[in-house]
Write a protein that holds these residues in place. Structure first.
Motif, PDB file in Angstrom:
ATOM      1  N   GLU A  16      -1.207   5.853  -4.531  1.00 53.90           N
ATOM      2  CA  GLU A  16      -0.206   6.403  -3.602  1.00 53.90           C
ATOM      3  C   GLU A  16      -0.854   6.730  -2.258  1.00 53.90           C
ATOM      4  O   GLU A  16      -0.789   7.867  -1.771  1.00 53.90           O
ATOM      5  CB  GLU A  16       0.471   7.633  -4.216  1.00 53.90           C
ATOM      6  N   LEU A  17      -1.483   5.734  -1.654  1.00 48.83           N
ATOM      7  CA  LEU A  17      -2.194   5.918  -0.389  1.00 48.83           C
ATOM      8  C   LEU A  17      -1.211   6.118   0.764  1.00 48.83           C
ATOM      9  O   LEU A  17      -0.061   5.693   0.696  1.00 48.83           O
ATOM     10  CB  LEU A  17      -3.082   4.699  -0.113  1.00 48.83           C
TER      11      LEU A  17
ATOM     12  N   ASP B 109      -1.827   0.763  -6.157  1.00 50.78           N
ATOM     13  CA  ASP B 109      -0.442   1.202  -6.338  1.00 50.78           C
ATOM     14  C   ASP B 109      -0.406   2.601  -6.945  1.00 50.78           C
ATOM     15  O   ASP B 109       0.392   3.442  -6.544  1.00 50.78           O
ATOM     16  CB  ASP B 109       0.302   0.208  -7.234  1.00 50.78           C
ATOM     17  N   ASP B 110      -1.289   2.842  -7.899  1.00 51.15           N
ATOM     18  CA  ASP B 110      -1.308   4.161  -8.539  1.00 51.15           C
ATOM     19  C   ASP B 110      -1.840   5.234  -7.593  1.00 51.15           C
ATOM     20  O   ASP B 110      -1.492   6.409  -7.733  1.00 51.15           O
ATOM     21  CB  ASP B 110      -2.170   4.114  -9.808  1.00 51.15           C
TER      22      ASP B 110
ATOM     23  N   MET C  27       0.830  -1.219   0.000  1.00 52.20           N
ATOM     24  CA  MET C  27       0.000   0.000   0.000  1.00 52.20           C
ATOM     25  C   MET C  27       0.858   1.260   0.000  1.00 52.20           C
ATOM     26  O   MET C  27       0.514   2.258  -0.626  1.00 52.20           O
ATOM     27  CB  MET C  27      -0.866  -0.034   1.268  1.00 52.20           C
ATOM     28  N   HIS C  28       2.005   1.190   0.668  1.00 51.15           N
ATOM     29  CA  HIS C  28       2.832   2.390   0.843  1.00 51.15           C
ATOM     30  C   HIS C  28       4.035   2.436  -0.084  1.00 51.15           C
ATOM     31  O   HIS C  28       4.965   3.212   0.148  1.00 51.15           O
ATOM     32  CB  HIS C  28       3.267   2.489   2.311  1.00 51.15           C
ATOM     33  N   GLY C  29       4.047   1.612  -1.136  1.00 49.18           N
ATOM     34  CA  GLY C  29       5.119   1.688  -2.134  1.00 49.18           C
ATOM     35  C   GLY C  29       6.463   1.190  -1.627  1.00 49.18           C
ATOM     36  O   GLY C  29       7.498   1.549  -2.173  1.00 49.18           O
ATOM     37  N   ALA C  30       6.434   0.339  -0.609  1.00 49.14           N
ATOM     38  CA  ALA C  30       7.688  -0.181  -0.062  1.00 49.14           C
ATOM     39  C   ALA C  30       7.989  -1.590  -0.565  1.00 49.14           C
ATOM     40  O   ALA C  30       9.099  -2.082  -0.376  1.00 49.14           O
ATOM     41  CB  ALA C  30       7.628  -0.184   1.461  1.00 49.14           C
ATOM     42  N   ALA C  31       7.009  -2.258  -1.163  1.00 48.39           N
ATOM     43  CA  ALA C  31       7.231  -3.625  -1.648  1.00 48.39           C
ATOM     44  C   ALA C  31       6.419  -3.837  -2.916  1.00 48.39           C
ATOM     45  O   ALA C  31       5.390  -3.197  -3.136  1.00 48.39           O
ATOM     46  CB  ALA C  31       6.833  -4.642  -0.591  1.00 48.39           C
ATOM     47  N   ASP C  32       6.911  -4.752  -3.735  1.00 48.24           N
ATOM     48  CA  ASP C  32       6.272  -5.061  -5.014  1.00 48.24           C
ATOM     49  C   ASP C  32       5.388  -6.303  -4.852  1.00 48.24           C
ATOM     50  O   ASP C  32       5.853  -7.334  -4.337  1.00 48.24           O
ATOM     51  CB  ASP C  32       7.365  -5.306  -6.060  1.00 48.24           C
ATOM     52  N   GLY C  33       4.154  -6.207  -5.307  1.00 41.34           N
ATOM     53  CA  GLY C  33       3.207  -7.308  -5.150  1.00 41.34           C
ATOM     54  C   GLY C  33       3.657  -8.581  -5.837  1.00 41.34           C
ATOM     55  O   GLY C  33       3.527  -9.678  -5.285  1.00 41.34           O
TER      56      GLY C  33
ATOM     57  N   ARG D 200      -4.675  -4.414  -7.159  1.00 39.83           N
ATOM     58  CA  ARG D 200      -3.266  -4.145  -6.868  1.00 39.83           C
ATOM     59  C   ARG D 200      -2.781  -2.927  -7.661  1.00 39.83           C
ATOM     60  O   ARG D 200      -2.153  -2.015  -7.120  1.00 39.83           O
ATOM     61  CB  ARG D 200      -2.439  -5.396  -7.223  1.00 39.83           C
ATOM     62  N   ASN D 201      -3.115  -2.897  -8.955  1.00 43.06           N
ATOM     63  CA  ASN D 201      -2.651  -1.794  -9.795  1.00 43.06           C
ATOM     64  C   ASN D 201      -3.315  -0.463  -9.414  1.00 43.06           C
ATOM     65  O   ASN D 201      -2.665   0.584  -9.400  1.00 43.06           O
ATOM     66  CB  ASN D 201      -2.921  -2.114 -11.267  1.00 43.06           C
ATOM     67  N   ALA D 202      -4.607  -0.522  -9.105  1.00 43.18           N
ATOM     68  CA  ALA D 202      -5.325   0.709  -8.752  1.00 43.18           C
ATOM     69  C   ALA D 202      -4.788   1.281  -7.442  1.00 43.18           C
ATOM     70  O   ALA D 202      -4.593   2.502  -7.314  1.00 43.18           O
ATOM     71  CB  ALA D 202      -6.817   0.424  -8.639  1.00 43.18           C
TER      72      ALA D 202
ATOM     73  N   ARG E  32       3.647   6.459   3.431  1.00 35.65           N
ATOM     74  CA  ARG E  32       4.247   6.302   2.097  1.00 35.65           C
ATOM     75  C   ARG E  32       5.752   6.323   2.197  1.00 35.65           C
ATOM     76  O   ARG E  32       6.348   7.271   2.707  1.00 35.65           O
ATOM     77  CB  ARG E  32       3.775   7.441   1.176  1.00 35.65           C
TER      78      ARG E  32
END
Lengths: 178, 326
Positions: free
Chosen positions: A135-136, A132-133, A100-106, A128-130, A170
Protein backbone atom coordinates in the motif's frame (compact mmCIF):
# COMPACT_ATOMS: atom_id res chain seq x y z
CA UNK A 1 -7.67 -3.84 -26.30
CA UNK A 2 -5.40 -1.37 -24.48
CA UNK A 3 -6.97 0.75 -21.77
CA UNK A 4 -7.11 4.54 -21.99
CA UNK A 5 -4.21 5.23 -19.67
CA UNK A 6 -2.74 8.72 -19.94
CA UNK A 7 0.61 8.89 -21.73
CA UNK A 8 3.42 11.26 -20.97
CA UNK A 9 3.30 13.67 -23.93
CA UNK A 10 6.16 13.15 -26.34
CA UNK A 11 7.23 16.76 -26.01
CA UNK A 12 7.74 16.32 -22.25
CA UNK A 13 9.56 13.07 -22.80
CA UNK A 14 11.92 14.77 -25.27
CA UNK A 15 12.40 17.72 -22.93
CA UNK A 16 13.41 15.31 -20.15
CA UNK A 17 16.06 13.70 -22.33
CA UNK A 18 18.97 16.07 -21.48
CA UNK A 19 18.19 16.18 -17.74
CA UNK A 20 21.16 15.21 -15.54
CA UNK A 21 20.48 11.87 -13.87
CA UNK A 22 22.40 12.10 -10.55
CA UNK A 23 19.97 14.46 -8.74
CA UNK A 24 16.99 12.40 -9.86
CA UNK A 25 18.76 9.21 -8.85
CA UNK A 26 19.53 10.66 -5.41
CA UNK A 27 15.86 11.49 -4.88
CA UNK A 28 14.75 8.03 -6.07
CA UNK A 29 17.25 6.39 -3.72
CA UNK A 30 15.86 8.36 -0.78
CA UNK A 31 12.28 7.42 -1.70
CA UNK A 32 13.16 3.74 -2.20
CA UNK A 33 14.98 3.52 1.13
CA UNK A 34 12.15 5.30 2.93
CA UNK A 35 9.52 2.96 1.46
CA UNK A 36 11.60 -0.12 2.24
CA UNK A 37 12.08 1.04 5.85
CA UNK A 38 8.38 1.80 6.24
CA UNK A 39 7.31 -1.52 4.70
CA UNK A 40 9.86 -4.20 5.69
CA UNK A 41 7.28 -6.90 4.93
CA UNK A 42 7.63 -6.02 1.24
CA UNK A 43 11.12 -7.53 1.05
CA UNK A 44 10.04 -10.48 3.19
CA UNK A 45 7.18 -11.18 0.76
CA UNK A 46 9.64 -11.21 -2.14
CA UNK A 47 11.46 -14.11 -0.44
CA UNK A 48 14.01 -15.74 -2.73
CA UNK A 49 13.25 -13.11 -5.41
CA UNK A 50 14.39 -10.11 -3.32
CA UNK A 51 17.88 -10.31 -4.81
CA UNK A 52 16.69 -10.13 -8.43
CA UNK A 53 17.27 -7.09 -10.63
CA UNK A 54 14.00 -5.64 -11.95
CA UNK A 55 14.04 -3.35 -14.96
CA UNK A 56 11.07 -0.99 -14.75
CA UNK A 57 10.57 0.40 -18.24
CA UNK A 58 8.13 3.31 -18.52
CA UNK A 59 7.89 3.27 -22.32
CA UNK A 60 6.76 6.90 -22.55
CA UNK A 61 9.87 8.23 -20.76
CA UNK A 62 13.45 8.40 -22.03
CA UNK A 63 14.69 6.60 -18.88
CA UNK A 64 14.40 3.16 -17.31
CA UNK A 65 14.71 2.22 -13.64
CA UNK A 66 16.64 -0.66 -12.13
CA UNK A 67 15.15 -1.86 -8.85
CA UNK A 68 17.12 -4.11 -6.52
CA UNK A 69 14.81 -4.67 -3.52
CA UNK A 70 17.36 -6.46 -1.36
CA UNK A 71 19.73 -3.46 -1.30
CA UNK A 72 17.33 -1.57 -1.49
CA UNK A 73 18.26 0.56 -4.50
CA UNK A 74 16.53 2.25 -7.41
CA UNK A 75 18.83 3.50 -10.19
CA UNK A 76 17.96 5.46 -13.27
CA UNK A 77 19.49 4.71 -16.69
CA UNK A 78 19.17 6.17 -20.14
CA UNK A 79 17.14 4.02 -22.47
CA UNK A 80 19.99 3.40 -24.89
CA UNK A 81 22.18 2.04 -22.06
CA UNK A 82 20.05 -0.72 -20.58
CA UNK A 83 21.61 -2.29 -17.46
CA UNK A 84 21.80 -6.04 -16.92
CA UNK A 85 18.58 -7.33 -15.37
CA UNK A 86 16.68 -10.52 -14.51
CA UNK A 87 13.15 -9.36 -15.26
CA UNK A 88 11.63 -6.51 -17.24
CA UNK A 89 8.22 -4.85 -16.88
CA UNK A 90 7.31 -2.40 -19.61
CA UNK A 91 4.33 -0.10 -19.93
CA UNK A 92 3.33 3.54 -19.72
CA UNK A 93 4.32 5.41 -16.56
CA UNK A 94 0.61 5.71 -15.73
CA UNK A 95 0.31 1.90 -15.52
CA UNK A 96 3.10 1.60 -12.93
CA UNK A 97 1.76 4.46 -10.83
CA UNK A 98 -1.80 3.09 -10.99
CA UNK A 99 -0.68 -0.38 -9.88
CA UNK A 100 1.48 1.05 -7.12
CA UNK A 101 -1.41 3.13 -5.77
CA UNK A 102 -4.17 0.49 -5.93
CA UNK A 103 -5.94 2.13 -8.86
CA UNK A 104 -5.36 -0.64 -11.43
CA UNK A 105 -4.97 -4.40 -11.46
CA UNK A 106 -1.72 -5.81 -12.86
CA UNK A 107 -3.36 -8.82 -14.50
CA UNK A 108 -5.94 -6.60 -16.20
CA UNK A 109 -3.13 -4.41 -17.56
CA UNK A 110 -1.44 -7.57 -18.81
CA UNK A 111 -4.64 -8.82 -20.48
CA UNK A 112 -5.09 -5.44 -22.19
CA UNK A 113 -1.43 -5.48 -23.36
CA UNK A 114 -0.73 -2.20 -21.56
CA UNK A 115 1.88 -4.08 -19.55
CA UNK A 116 4.40 -6.56 -20.93
CA UNK A 117 6.75 -8.78 -18.98
CA UNK A 118 9.97 -10.56 -19.91
CA UNK A 119 12.49 -12.63 -18.02
CA UNK A 120 11.92 -14.15 -14.59
CA UNK A 121 8.11 -14.36 -14.47
CA UNK A 122 8.02 -15.70 -10.90
CA UNK A 123 10.10 -12.75 -9.65
CA UNK A 124 7.81 -10.30 -11.44
CA UNK A 125 4.76 -11.92 -9.86
CA UNK A 126 6.37 -11.77 -6.41
CA UNK A 127 7.22 -8.08 -6.89
CA UNK A 128 3.72 -7.26 -8.05
CA UNK A 129 2.16 -9.02 -5.05
CA UNK A 130 4.62 -7.58 -2.53
CA UNK A 131 4.12 -4.01 -3.77
CA UNK A 132 0.36 -4.42 -3.86
CA UNK A 133 0.30 -5.52 -0.24
CA UNK A 134 2.63 -2.68 0.81
CA UNK A 135 0.00 0.00 0.00
CA UNK A 136 2.69 2.47 -1.08
CA UNK A 137 1.99 6.18 -1.44
CA UNK A 138 4.40 8.28 -3.49
CA UNK A 139 2.92 11.59 -2.38
CA UNK A 140 3.33 10.67 1.27
CA UNK A 141 6.88 9.38 0.74
CA UNK A 142 7.95 12.57 -1.04
CA UNK A 143 6.17 14.79 1.47
CA UNK A 144 7.97 13.07 4.33
CA UNK A 145 11.26 14.10 2.72
CA UNK A 146 10.16 17.69 2.18
CA UNK A 147 10.23 18.80 5.82
CA UNK A 148 8.47 22.17 6.20
CA UNK A 149 7.49 22.12 2.53
CA UNK A 150 5.39 18.96 2.90
CA UNK A 151 2.08 20.82 2.75
CA UNK A 152 2.83 22.82 -0.40
CA UNK A 153 4.37 19.72 -2.02
CA UNK A 154 1.22 17.70 -1.34
CA UNK A 155 -0.84 20.45 -2.94
CA UNK A 156 1.50 20.62 -5.94
CA UNK A 157 1.38 16.86 -6.43
CA UNK A 158 -2.41 16.92 -6.13
CA UNK A 159 -2.56 19.59 -8.83
CA UNK A 160 -0.15 17.60 -11.01
CA UNK A 161 -2.32 14.52 -10.55
CA UNK A 162 -5.45 16.37 -11.64
CA UNK A 163 -3.67 17.90 -14.62
CA UNK A 164 -2.02 14.71 -15.91
CA UNK A 165 -4.36 11.91 -14.84
CA UNK A 166 -1.39 10.06 -13.28
CA UNK A 167 -2.11 8.36 -9.94
CA UNK A 168 0.34 10.01 -7.57
CA UNK A 169 -1.20 8.94 -4.28
CA UNK A 170 -3.05 5.90 -2.86
CA UNK A 171 -6.40 5.77 -4.57
CA UNK A 172 -8.03 3.04 -2.47
CA UNK A 173 -8.14 4.91 0.84
CA UNK A 174 -11.41 6.86 1.22
CA UNK A 175 -9.79 9.68 3.16
CA UNK A 176 -7.07 9.97 0.47
CA UNK A 177 -9.55 10.64 -2.37
CA UNK A 178 -9.31 14.15 -3.67
CA UNK B 1 -29.47 -12.12 1.19
CA UNK B 2 -26.96 -14.68 -0.05
CA UNK B 3 -23.42 -14.53 1.36
CA UNK B 4 -20.74 -12.83 -0.75
CA UNK B 5 -17.48 -14.76 -0.41
CA UNK B 6 -14.46 -12.82 -1.63
CA UNK B 7 -10.80 -13.58 -2.33
CA UNK B 8 -7.77 -12.17 -0.52
CA UNK B 9 -4.21 -13.03 -1.51
CA UNK B 10 -2.69 -10.49 0.86
CA UNK B 11 -3.68 -8.65 4.05
CA UNK B 12 -4.18 -5.50 1.95
CA UNK B 13 -6.62 -7.38 -0.31
CA UNK B 14 -8.45 -8.74 2.76
CA UNK B 15 -8.97 -5.22 4.06
CA UNK B 16 -10.03 -4.03 0.60
CA UNK B 17 -12.58 -6.85 0.29
CA UNK B 18 -14.16 -6.17 3.67
CA UNK B 19 -14.26 -2.41 3.15
CA UNK B 20 -15.94 -3.03 -0.22
CA UNK B 21 -18.70 -5.11 1.36
CA UNK B 22 -17.59 -8.74 1.53
CA UNK B 23 -19.56 -10.89 3.97
CA UNK B 24 -16.72 -13.42 4.03
CA UNK B 25 -13.14 -13.53 2.83
CA UNK B 26 -11.22 -16.67 1.93
CA UNK B 27 -7.44 -16.80 2.08
CA UNK B 28 -4.58 -19.18 2.76
CA UNK B 29 -1.19 -19.61 4.39
CA UNK B 30 1.98 -18.88 2.40
CA UNK B 31 2.84 -22.48 1.59
CA UNK B 32 1.66 -25.45 -0.45
CA UNK B 33 -1.37 -26.09 1.76
CA UNK B 34 -3.55 -23.87 -0.38
CA UNK B 35 -4.38 -23.83 -4.08
CA UNK B 36 -2.99 -20.34 -4.75
CA UNK B 37 0.59 -20.86 -3.63
CA UNK B 38 2.02 -18.08 -5.83
CA UNK B 39 5.19 -16.02 -5.24
CA UNK B 40 4.65 -13.07 -2.92
CA UNK B 41 1.13 -14.13 -2.03
CA UNK B 42 -0.73 -15.31 1.07
CA UNK B 43 -0.52 -14.92 4.83
CA UNK B 44 1.91 -15.80 7.57
CA UNK B 45 0.49 -16.80 10.96
CA UNK B 46 0.59 -13.31 12.43
CA UNK B 47 -1.05 -11.76 9.34
CA UNK B 48 -3.80 -14.38 9.47
CA UNK B 49 -4.63 -13.61 13.10
CA UNK B 50 -4.62 -9.87 12.34
CA UNK B 51 -6.81 -10.43 9.28
CA UNK B 52 -9.34 -12.42 11.30
CA UNK B 53 -9.44 -9.72 13.98
CA UNK B 54 -9.93 -7.02 11.31
CA UNK B 55 -12.77 -9.00 9.74
CA UNK B 56 -14.52 -9.83 13.01
CA UNK B 57 -14.38 -6.21 14.14
CA UNK B 58 -16.39 -5.36 11.00
CA UNK B 59 -18.83 -8.25 11.17
CA UNK B 60 -17.17 -10.27 8.39
CA UNK B 61 -15.90 -13.84 8.44
CA UNK B 62 -12.62 -15.44 7.37
CA UNK B 63 -12.48 -18.84 5.70
CA UNK B 64 -9.04 -20.42 5.48
CA UNK B 65 -8.35 -22.53 2.41
CA UNK B 66 -6.25 -25.61 3.20
CA UNK B 67 -7.38 -27.25 0.03
CA UNK B 68 -4.47 -29.05 -1.54
CA UNK B 69 -3.93 -32.79 -1.12
CA UNK B 70 -1.23 -33.61 1.48
CA UNK B 71 1.86 -35.39 0.26
CA UNK B 72 2.56 -38.76 1.83
CA UNK B 73 5.04 -38.06 4.61
CA UNK B 74 4.32 -34.33 4.48
CA UNK B 75 1.06 -34.36 6.43
CA UNK B 76 2.39 -32.35 9.44
CA UNK B 77 2.48 -29.19 7.27
CA UNK B 78 -1.26 -29.53 6.60
CA UNK B 79 -1.99 -30.48 10.22
CA UNK B 80 -0.14 -27.38 11.44
CA UNK B 81 -2.18 -25.25 9.04
CA UNK B 82 -5.41 -26.57 10.60
CA UNK B 83 -4.21 -25.89 14.14
CA UNK B 84 -2.97 -22.42 13.22
CA UNK B 85 -6.22 -21.53 11.42
CA UNK B 86 -8.17 -22.46 14.53
CA UNK B 87 -5.73 -20.54 16.73
CA UNK B 88 -6.10 -17.46 14.49
CA UNK B 89 -9.87 -17.57 15.05
CA UNK B 90 -10.87 -18.61 11.53
CA UNK B 91 -14.61 -19.04 11.04
CA UNK B 92 -14.13 -22.12 8.84
CA UNK B 93 -11.53 -24.08 6.94
CA UNK B 94 -11.98 -25.11 3.33
CA UNK B 95 -10.67 -28.65 2.81
CA UNK B 96 -10.54 -31.12 -0.07
CA UNK B 97 -8.66 -34.22 1.06
CA UNK B 98 -10.65 -36.90 2.89
CA UNK B 99 -7.70 -37.73 5.14
CA UNK B 100 -7.38 -34.11 6.19
CA UNK B 101 -11.16 -33.86 6.62
CA UNK B 102 -11.08 -36.88 8.94
CA UNK B 103 -8.15 -35.41 10.88
CA UNK B 104 -9.91 -32.03 11.21
CA UNK B 105 -13.16 -33.64 12.35
CA UNK B 106 -11.32 -35.64 15.02
CA UNK B 107 -8.72 -33.10 16.24
CA UNK B 108 -10.54 -29.81 15.62
CA UNK B 109 -14.24 -30.64 16.03
CA UNK B 110 -15.13 -27.03 16.85
CA UNK B 111 -13.64 -25.72 13.60
CA UNK B 112 -16.34 -25.44 10.92
CA UNK B 113 -15.50 -27.43 7.80
CA UNK B 114 -16.32 -26.46 4.22
CA UNK B 115 -15.64 -28.75 1.28
CA UNK B 116 -13.41 -27.15 -1.35
CA UNK B 117 -14.24 -27.08 -5.04
CA UNK B 118 -11.03 -29.12 -5.31
CA UNK B 119 -12.94 -32.12 -3.96
CA UNK B 120 -15.19 -32.00 -7.06
CA UNK B 121 -18.26 -33.24 -5.17
CA UNK B 122 -20.88 -32.91 -7.90
CA UNK B 123 -23.85 -35.03 -6.84
CA UNK B 124 -26.05 -35.43 -3.73
CA UNK B 125 -24.61 -38.82 -2.74
CA UNK B 126 -21.05 -37.50 -2.69
CA UNK B 127 -22.06 -34.36 -0.80
CA UNK B 128 -24.11 -36.26 1.76
CA UNK B 129 -21.18 -38.61 2.30
CA UNK B 130 -18.89 -35.68 3.15
CA UNK B 131 -21.57 -34.25 5.46
CA UNK B 132 -22.23 -37.54 7.25
CA UNK B 133 -18.63 -38.74 7.49
CA UNK B 134 -16.82 -35.48 8.29
CA UNK B 135 -19.47 -33.04 9.48
CA UNK B 136 -19.00 -30.75 6.48
CA UNK B 137 -21.37 -27.77 6.72
CA UNK B 138 -20.91 -26.26 3.28
CA UNK B 139 -19.86 -27.54 -0.13
CA UNK B 140 -18.30 -25.42 -2.87
CA UNK B 141 -19.74 -26.90 -6.05
CA UNK B 142 -17.58 -27.56 -9.13
CA UNK B 143 -17.89 -25.19 -12.05
CA UNK B 144 -19.26 -27.91 -14.33
CA UNK B 145 -22.90 -27.86 -13.22
CA UNK B 146 -25.95 -26.16 -14.71
CA UNK B 147 -28.30 -24.08 -12.56
CA UNK B 148 -30.88 -26.90 -12.89
CA UNK B 149 -28.34 -29.46 -11.66
CA UNK B 150 -27.47 -27.20 -8.70
CA UNK B 151 -31.17 -26.92 -7.83
CA UNK B 152 -31.49 -30.71 -8.02
CA UNK B 153 -28.53 -31.12 -5.66
CA UNK B 154 -29.95 -28.61 -3.17
CA UNK B 155 -33.24 -30.53 -3.03
CA UNK B 156 -31.39 -33.60 -1.77
CA UNK B 157 -28.75 -32.23 0.60
CA UNK B 158 -28.94 -30.63 4.03
CA UNK B 159 -25.64 -28.74 3.85
CA UNK B 160 -25.16 -25.25 2.44
CA UNK B 161 -23.89 -24.87 -1.12
CA UNK B 162 -21.57 -22.20 -2.49
CA UNK B 163 -20.89 -21.55 -6.18
CA UNK B 164 -18.54 -19.35 -8.16
CA UNK B 165 -20.10 -16.22 -9.61
CA UNK B 166 -17.12 -14.36 -11.09
CA UNK B 167 -13.47 -14.73 -12.05
CA UNK B 168 -11.01 -17.09 -13.67
CA UNK B 169 -12.81 -20.09 -15.03
CA UNK B 170 -11.34 -23.54 -14.43
CA UNK B 171 -13.02 -25.70 -17.04
CA UNK B 172 -11.86 -29.05 -15.70
CA UNK B 173 -13.23 -31.14 -12.85
CA UNK B 174 -11.16 -29.45 -10.19
CA UNK B 175 -8.81 -31.49 -8.07
CA UNK B 176 -8.56 -33.97 -10.92
CA UNK B 177 -6.88 -31.88 -13.59
CA UNK B 178 -3.37 -33.00 -14.49
CA UNK B 179 -2.66 -30.61 -17.36
CA UNK B 180 -0.32 -28.38 -15.34
CA UNK B 181 1.62 -31.29 -13.83
CA UNK B 182 1.90 -32.90 -17.25
CA UNK B 183 3.92 -29.94 -18.52
CA UNK B 184 5.56 -28.51 -15.39
CA UNK B 185 5.54 -31.28 -12.80
CA UNK B 186 3.48 -29.04 -10.51
CA UNK B 187 -0.27 -28.82 -10.09
CA UNK B 188 -2.87 -26.90 -8.09
CA UNK B 189 -3.87 -30.17 -6.45
CA UNK B 190 -0.52 -31.06 -4.89
CA UNK B 191 1.55 -27.86 -4.96
CA UNK B 192 -1.09 -25.14 -5.05
CA UNK B 193 0.02 -23.80 -8.43
CA UNK B 194 -1.54 -24.15 -11.85
CA UNK B 195 0.95 -23.21 -14.58
CA UNK B 196 3.52 -21.96 -12.04
CA UNK B 197 5.16 -18.65 -12.91
CA UNK B 198 8.58 -20.28 -12.55
CA UNK B 199 7.76 -22.31 -15.68
CA UNK B 200 6.23 -19.44 -17.68
CA UNK B 201 8.07 -17.17 -20.09
CA UNK B 202 6.89 -14.36 -22.35
CA UNK B 203 8.61 -12.89 -25.37
CA UNK B 204 7.71 -10.43 -28.09
CA UNK B 205 8.17 -12.01 -31.52
CA UNK B 206 7.53 -9.37 -34.15
CA UNK B 207 3.95 -8.27 -33.57
CA UNK B 208 3.06 -11.31 -31.46
CA UNK B 209 3.28 -12.00 -27.74
CA UNK B 210 4.54 -15.54 -27.34
CA UNK B 211 3.70 -17.37 -24.09
CA UNK B 212 5.54 -20.55 -23.19
CA UNK B 213 4.77 -23.00 -20.40
CA UNK B 214 7.46 -25.52 -19.49
CA UNK B 215 9.17 -24.68 -22.78
CA UNK B 216 6.08 -25.33 -24.92
CA UNK B 217 4.54 -22.45 -26.85
CA UNK B 218 0.87 -22.34 -25.87
CA UNK B 219 -0.17 -18.90 -27.21
CA UNK B 220 0.88 -16.54 -29.95
CA UNK B 221 -1.29 -13.49 -29.32
CA UNK B 222 -1.47 -10.98 -32.19
CA UNK B 223 -0.85 -7.29 -31.57
CA UNK B 224 -3.85 -5.62 -29.97
CA UNK B 225 -5.57 -8.88 -28.96
CA UNK B 226 -6.15 -9.54 -25.24
CA UNK B 227 -3.42 -11.65 -23.60
CA UNK B 228 -4.62 -14.78 -21.79
CA UNK B 229 -3.26 -16.57 -18.72
CA UNK B 230 -0.61 -19.16 -19.64
CA UNK B 231 -2.73 -22.21 -18.81
CA UNK B 232 -2.94 -25.30 -21.01
CA UNK B 233 -6.75 -25.46 -20.77
CA UNK B 234 -6.97 -22.08 -22.53
CA UNK B 235 -4.04 -22.71 -24.88
CA UNK B 236 -4.22 -22.54 -28.66
CA UNK B 237 -3.42 -25.87 -30.32
CA UNK B 238 -3.56 -27.62 -33.68
CA UNK B 239 -5.39 -30.93 -33.74
CA UNK B 240 -5.95 -32.54 -37.11
CA UNK B 241 -6.93 -29.71 -39.39
CA UNK B 242 -8.29 -27.51 -36.62
CA UNK B 243 -6.31 -24.79 -34.86
CA UNK B 244 -7.87 -22.98 -31.95
CA UNK B 245 -8.68 -23.06 -28.27
CA UNK B 246 -9.55 -26.74 -28.17
CA UNK B 247 -10.56 -26.88 -24.50
CA UNK B 248 -11.94 -23.39 -23.83
CA UNK B 249 -11.48 -19.84 -25.06
CA UNK B 250 -9.61 -17.45 -22.75
CA UNK B 251 -12.67 -16.00 -21.02
CA UNK B 252 -13.73 -15.48 -17.43
CA UNK B 253 -16.87 -16.36 -15.58
CA UNK B 254 -19.41 -13.61 -14.96
CA UNK B 255 -22.76 -14.97 -13.80
CA UNK B 256 -24.11 -11.68 -12.44
CA UNK B 257 -27.35 -12.06 -14.36
CA UNK B 258 -27.87 -15.53 -12.86
CA UNK B 259 -27.90 -14.28 -9.24
CA UNK B 260 -31.73 -14.55 -8.99
CA UNK B 261 -31.78 -18.07 -10.48
CA UNK B 262 -28.96 -19.23 -8.21
CA UNK B 263 -30.86 -17.86 -5.22
CA UNK B 264 -33.99 -19.73 -6.28
CA UNK B 265 -31.85 -22.86 -6.77
CA UNK B 266 -31.11 -22.76 -3.04
CA UNK B 267 -27.50 -21.60 -3.18
CA UNK B 268 -26.37 -20.09 0.15
CA UNK B 269 -23.18 -18.30 -0.90
CA UNK B 270 -21.68 -16.86 -4.07
CA UNK B 271 -17.92 -16.81 -4.49
CA UNK B 272 -15.60 -14.50 -6.38
CA UNK B 273 -12.40 -16.07 -7.73
CA UNK B 274 -9.08 -14.20 -7.67
CA UNK B 275 -6.77 -14.61 -4.71
CA UNK B 276 -3.91 -14.00 -7.16
CA UNK B 277 -5.32 -10.61 -8.13
CA UNK B 278 -4.57 -7.15 -6.72
CA UNK B 279 -6.44 -5.19 -4.09
CA UNK B 280 -7.71 -2.94 -6.91
CA UNK B 281 -9.42 -5.93 -8.56
CA UNK B 282 -10.81 -7.16 -5.25
CA UNK B 283 -12.26 -3.77 -4.30
CA UNK B 284 -13.83 -3.17 -7.69
CA UNK B 285 -15.37 -6.61 -8.12
CA UNK B 286 -16.60 -6.91 -4.54
CA UNK B 287 -18.20 -3.46 -4.68
CA UNK B 288 -19.99 -4.37 -7.92
CA UNK B 289 -21.32 -7.64 -6.55
CA UNK B 290 -22.36 -6.16 -3.22
CA UNK B 291 -24.40 -3.62 -5.21
CA UNK B 292 -25.93 -6.46 -7.24
CA UNK B 293 -26.77 -8.36 -4.04
CA UNK B 294 -28.43 -5.29 -2.52
CA UNK B 295 -30.43 -4.74 -5.71
CA UNK B 296 -31.55 -8.38 -5.80
CA UNK B 297 -32.55 -8.33 -2.12
CA UNK B 298 -34.54 -5.12 -2.65
CA UNK B 299 -36.24 -6.45 -5.78
CA UNK B 300 -34.59 -3.87 -8.02
CA UNK B 301 -33.13 -4.72 -11.46
CA UNK B 302 -29.54 -5.93 -11.33
CA UNK B 303 -26.98 -3.32 -12.37
CA UNK B 304 -25.19 -3.97 -15.67
CA UNK B 305 -21.84 -5.64 -15.12
CA UNK B 306 -18.92 -3.45 -16.10
CA UNK B 307 -16.18 -5.83 -15.11
CA UNK B 308 -15.16 -7.28 -18.49
CA UNK B 309 -11.96 -5.19 -18.54
CA UNK B 310 -10.77 -7.04 -15.45
CA UNK B 311 -11.41 -10.44 -17.00
CA UNK B 312 -9.08 -12.82 -18.80
CA UNK B 313 -9.67 -12.38 -22.50
CA UNK B 314 -11.57 -9.19 -21.59
CA UNK B 315 -14.65 -11.30 -22.23
CA UNK B 316 -17.11 -13.10 -20.00
CA UNK B 317 -19.17 -16.28 -20.08
CA UNK B 318 -21.78 -17.84 -17.82
CA UNK B 319 -19.78 -21.06 -18.17
CA UNK B 320 -21.53 -24.32 -17.47
CA UNK B 321 -24.44 -22.68 -15.65
CA UNK B 322 -26.23 -22.23 -18.95
CA UNK B 323 -24.47 -25.13 -20.70
CA UNK B 324 -23.88 -23.53 -24.06
CA UNK B 325 -20.39 -24.95 -24.59
CA UNK B 326 -19.53 -26.64 -27.84
Amino acid sequence: MATLLPRVPRVISLAALPLPLPPLEHLLALVARRMARARPEMVRRLGEHAGRRFLIDPVDLPFVLLLRPQEPSLNIHRRHLLPAHDARLAGPLAAFLAMMHGAADGDALFFSRDLTVEGDTAAILALRNAMDDAELDLTEALSALAGPFAGPLRQALGAAERATGLALHRMDRPEACR
Amino acid sequence: MMELVCPAGTPAALRAAIEAGAHSVYCGFADETNARNFPGLNFNREEMAEGVAFAHARGARVLVAINTFPRAGGEPLWHRALADAERAGADAVILADIGLLAYAAERHPGLRRHLSVQAAAANPDAINFYADAFGVKRVVLPRVLTVEEIAAINREVEVETEVFIFGGLCVMAEGRCSLSSWVTGKSPNMNGVCSPASHVSYAEDGQELVARLGGYTIHRTPKGAPAPYPTLCKGCFTSGEQTGHLFEDPVSLDATRLIPQLGRAGVRALKIEGRQRSRAYVAQVVRAFRAAFEAEAAGRPLPESALARLSEGQAATTGAYSKTWR
